[in-house]
Design a protein around this motif. Structure first.
Motif, PDB file in Angstrom:
ATOM      1  N   PRO A  80      17.763  -5.409   5.902  1.00 14.05           N
ATOM      2  CA  PRO A  80      16.391  -5.160   6.370  1.00 14.05           C
ATOM      3  C   PRO A  80      16.272  -3.750   6.961  1.00 14.05           C
ATOM      4  CG  PRO A  80      17.274  -7.199   7.314  1.00 14.05           C
ATOM      5  CD  PRO A  80      18.408  -6.508   6.634  1.00 14.05           C
ATOM      6  N   SER A  95       7.158  -3.335   3.486  1.00  7.31           N
ATOM      7  CA  SER A  95       8.025  -4.513   3.421  1.00  7.31           C
ATOM      8  C   SER A  95       9.380  -4.202   4.082  1.00  7.31           C
ATOM      9  CB  SER A  95       8.217  -4.945   1.963  1.00  7.31           C
ATOM     10  OG  SER A  95       9.063  -4.029   1.311  1.00  7.31           O
ATOM     11  N   SER A  96      10.233  -5.198   4.163  1.00  6.67           N
ATOM     12  CA  SER A  96      11.498  -4.998   4.898  1.00  6.67           C
ATOM     13  C   SER A  96      12.625  -4.414   4.057  1.00  6.67           C
ATOM     14  CB  SER A  96      11.971  -6.327   5.499  1.00  6.67           C
ATOM     15  OG  SER A  96      11.246  -6.595   6.663  1.00  6.67           O
ATOM     16  N   ILE A 110      10.770 -10.985   5.389  1.00  7.47           N
ATOM     17  CA  ILE A 110      10.240  -9.882   6.213  1.00  7.47           C
ATOM     18  C   ILE A 110      10.674 -10.024   7.666  1.00  7.47           C
ATOM     19  CG2 ILE A 110       8.235  -9.114   4.863  1.00  7.47           C
ATOM     20  CD1 ILE A 110       6.570 -11.153   6.436  1.00  7.47           C
ATOM     21  N   ALA A 151       6.663  -6.459   9.378  1.00  9.61           N
ATOM     22  CA  ALA A 151       6.652  -6.026   7.975  1.00  9.61           C
ATOM     23  C   ALA A 151       5.716  -6.916   7.166  1.00  9.61           C
ATOM     24  CB  ALA A 151       8.066  -6.099   7.406  1.00  9.61           C
ATOM     25  N   PRO A 158       4.861  -8.625   3.269  1.00  9.06           N
ATOM     26  CA  PRO A 158       5.595  -8.899   2.023  1.00  9.06           C
ATOM     27  C   PRO A 158       5.205  -7.893   0.946  1.00  9.06           C
ATOM     28  CG  PRO A 158       4.234 -10.791   2.702  1.00  9.06           C
ATOM     29  CD  PRO A 158       3.892  -9.657   3.606  1.00  9.06           C
ATOM     30  N   HIS A 159       6.142  -7.551   0.099  1.00  5.43           N
ATOM     31  CA  HIS A 159       5.828  -6.704  -1.050  1.00  5.43           C
ATOM     32  C   HIS A 159       4.946  -7.535  -1.987  1.00  5.43           C
ATOM     33  CE1 HIS A 159       6.273  -3.306  -3.592  1.00  5.43           C
ATOM     34  NE2 HIS A 159       6.978  -3.927  -4.529  1.00  5.43           N
ATOM     35  N   SER A 214       1.395  -1.215  -1.208  1.00  5.69           N
ATOM     36  CA  SER A 214       1.387  -1.568   0.203  1.00  5.69           C
ATOM     37  C   SER A 214       0.010  -1.327   0.793  1.00  5.69           C
ATOM     38  CB  SER A 214       2.408  -0.738   0.978  1.00  5.69           C
ATOM     39  OG  SER A 214       3.687  -1.055   0.541  1.00  5.69           O
TER      40      SER A 214
END
Ligand code: FAD
Ligand code: NA7
Length: 455
Positions: free
Chosen positions: A76, A96-97, A416, A426, A428-429, A448
C-alpha cells in the motif's frame, strides 16, 4: 556553510532523501555543508526510473534498472508515504492504494522538484573507486563522466552510499540449464509479460519477484506459471494456472526436473533468485558485505559503517518500509554529520549492531519482520526532527497487506487504506487490478478524477 564536504553516490530514493534532509535544514536558515551527488543514469529516481534496456546502458555501464512494464506498487502506498509530502499534497485528490510505477515516480519527483536538488546532482557520472586518505581524513573518489568520457577525482569528508541493492543479479546455476532451448533470464532483465503470452513459464525463487512476475504473466496471458522454491513456498491461494513446486534439481532439454521427483516441460525460465549487494567502487575495508536482510552487519543504526564512521550507507536493508525509512535514515545521517548526534566508541556500536541482529534472528513470520522494521524506524525517528508519524498504524497496515495477499493474490491491489500522514482515505481504482491493462499515469489520474467527481 559548515566547513565540510559531503559526497552522495546515487540519486535514487535514498540519495534524494539525503538531499531533502539537507534542504529541510537549509530552509530553517541553518548552514549546510558543501554537497555533491553523482548519478550514473541520466535521471534521478533510481529503480523507479524505468529503462527498456537490458544488459548495459547507453555508455556501456552495467544497467541499474530491474523494474518492468505493468509494475504496480507491491505494497500500500500509505506504508511508504513521505511524512513531509503526502500523496494528497502531490496529486491534489485521493487516489487508490496501489498505484503503478509511473505514478510513484511522479510522486518521488514532486517532492524533490520543489527544491534546487537537481543543481547538486551530476548525472551520467559513475563512481569508479574510493580510497580513504587517513592523514587527511577524507575520501578520494574517482568518477567517470560518461557523456564526455572523462575521469576526475573529488575529495569528501563524508561519503554517502545510496546505490541500492536490487540491481546485480544473484544468478545460480542449475545443471543442464545451458541446453534449455527457450528464453532463460534473471528477473533483473524482465521487462514485462508480453513476450511470455501463451507460454509455460517456470520461475525459480519464492519471494517478491517470483510472486509479482508470476502474477503479472498470469494476468497478461501466460499459459501456465510454475514457481519453484528452495526453502519455503510463498503459500498464497493460487488461482488455477499458477502453482508452486519444490526446487529444480536439473534440466533435460526443455524439461525441468524437480526435487519431488516430478518433471515438466517449459517454454521459458526466469530466475527470481534475488540480488547481490555489490559495490565495485569500494575497497575491501570500506565495502559492506551482507546478504539481503533486515539488519545488515557492520552498520550502526543501519547507517554508519562501523569500520569507518565517515562512511554512511542508506537503504541497504531488506525492505518492508521504503521511502519513509530512507528519510528517517537520511535525517539521522544529516544530524550525525552536523554533530548533533554523537555515536559511541566502536565496541559499543558493535554491541548495538549485535543486539539488532540477534533480534532479527528471533523473527520468523512476515508479521514479526514488520514489527522488527517498525521498531527500527521508531528508534531513528526518535533521534531527529523528521515529522513524527504513527508507525504502529503503518505496521498494522503492513500486516493486513500480508493477509490480503495470502487470501487473494489477484485482488489484494484492489484494497484501500487510509493515510496516517494526513488522514486521506484512498479511493478504489475504477477497474479491478486484474482487468486493468493500462498502467500509464494519464489513464490512472484521468480515471481517479472521474471517480472523485462521482462521489
Ligand atoms: P535505487 O532505487 O536502486 O537507486 C540507486 C541509484 O544509484 C540508481 O539511480 C543508480 O543508477 C545509482 N548508482 C548505482 N551505482 C552507482 C555508481 N557507481 N555511481 C553513481 N550512481 C550509481 N519498493 C516499494 O516501496 N514498492 C514497490 O512496489 C517496489 N517494487 C520494486 C520492484 C522491483 C523490481 C525492484 C527491484 C525494487 C522494488 N522496490 C519497491 C524497492 C526499491 O528498490 C526501492 O523502492 C528504492 O528504489 C530503493 O532506493 P535506493 O535509492 O536505495 O536504490
Ligand atoms: P529476495 O526477496 O532477496 O528473494 C530471493 C529469492 O531467491 C528467495 O526466495 C530465495 O530463496 C531465492 N533464491 C536465492 N538463491 C537461490 C537458489 N540458489 N536457488 C533457488 N532459490 C534461490 O529477492 P526478490 O528479487 O524476490 O525481491 C527483491 C526486491 O525486488 C524486493 O524488494 C521487491 O520489492 C522487488 P530462499 O527463501 O532464500 O531459500
Amino acid at each position: 556553510m559548515t566547513n565540510f564536504k559531503v559526497g552522495i553516490i546515487g540519486a535514487g530514493p535514498s540519495g534524494l532523501a539525503m538531499l531533502r534532509a539537507f534542504e529541510s535544514e537549509q530552509k530553517k536558515g541553518n548552514p549546510i555543508p558543501e554537497i555533491k551527488c553523482y548519478e550514473k543514469q541520466d535521471n534521478w529516481g533510481g529503480m523507479w526510473n524505468y529503462t527498456w534496456r537490458t544488459g548495459v546502458g547507453k555508455y556501456g555501464e552495467p544497467l541499474h534498472g530491474s523494474m518492468y512494464k505493468y509494475l504496480w506498487s507491491n505494497g500500500p502506498k500509505e506504508c511508504l508515504e513521505f511524512a513531509d509530502y503526502t500523496f494528497t499534497e502531490h496529486f491534489g485528490q485521493p487516489i487508490s492504494s496501489y498505484p503503478p510505477r509511473e505514478v510513484l515516480f511522479d510522486y518521488i519527483q514532486g517532492r524533490i522538484n520543489q527544491s534546487n536538488a537537481r543543481d547538486y546532482i551530476q548525472f551520467n557520472t559513475v563512481a569508479r573507486w574510493v580510497d580513504y586518505i587517513e592523514d587527511k581524513q577524507q575520501f578520494r573518489v574517482i568518477f567517470d563522466s560518461l557523456k564526455d568520457n572523462r575521469t576526475f577525482e573529488e575529495y569528501f569528508d563524508y561519503l554517502i552510499v545510496g546505490t541500492g541493492h536490487f540491481s546485480t543479479p544473484n544468478f545460480p546455476y542449475f545443471e543442464g540449464i545451458e541446453d534449455f532451448p527457450g528464453a532463460v533470464m534473471h528477473a533483473h532483465d524482465f521487462r514485462g509479460a508480453d513476450q511470455f503470452k501463451d507460454q509455460r513459464l517456470l520461475l525459480i525463487g519464492s519471494s517478491y519477484s517470483a510472486e509479482d512476475i508470476g502474477v503479472q504473466c498470469y494476468k497478461h496471458g501466460s499459459q501456465s506459471v510454475t514457481i519453484a522454491y528452495r526453502s519455503n513456498p510463498i503459500g498464497c491461494n493460487w488461482p488455477e494456472g499458477i502453482k508452486e513446486k519444490s526446487l529444480v534439481t536439473h534440466f533435460e532439454g526443455s524439461k525441468a526436473c524437480f526435487k519431488d521427483g516430478s518433471s515438466e516441460e517449459f517454454d521459458a525460465v526466469i530466475l527470481c533468485t534475488g540480488y547481490q549487494h555489490k559495490f565495485p567502487f569500494l575497497p575491501d575495508e570500506l565495502r559492506l558485505k551482507t546478504k539481503n536482510r533486515l539488519y545488515p552487519d557492520d552498520l550502526y543504526k543501519g547507517v554508519v559503517f562501523n569500520h569507518n564512521e565517515r562512511l554512511l550507507y542508506l537503504g541497504m536493508q531488506d525492505q518492508y518500509y521504503t521511502f519513509n525509512m530512507f528519510d528517517t535514515q537520511a535525517w539521522f545521517a544529516r544530524d550525525y554529520m552536523l554533530g548533533r548526534i554523537s555515536i559511541p566508541e566502536k565496541e559499543s556500536r558493535t554491541e548495538d549492531i549485535k543486539k539488532w541482529m540477534d533480534y532479527e534472528e528471533r523473527t520468523n513470520t512476515g508479521a514479526e519482520h514488520v514489527d522488527f522494521q517498525t521498531d527500527y524506524i521508531k528508534e531513528l525517528i526518535g533521534l531527529t526532527d523528521y515529522p513524527d508519524f504513527n508507525v504502529d498504524k503503518v505496521s498494522t497496515m503492513f500486516k493486513s497487506w500480508l493477509k490480503d495477499k495470502e487470501n487473494n493474490i489477484l485482488n489484494y491491489r484492489d484494497q484501500i487504506y487510509k493515510s496516517v500522514m494526513d488522514g486521506t482515505q484512498a479511493i478504489p481504482h475504477h477497474t479491478a487490478w486484474m482487468d486493468e491493462m493500462d498502467d500509464s499515469l494519464e489513464k490512472y489520474l484521468e480515471e481517479s478524477v472521474e471517480k472523485v467527481d462521482a462521489i
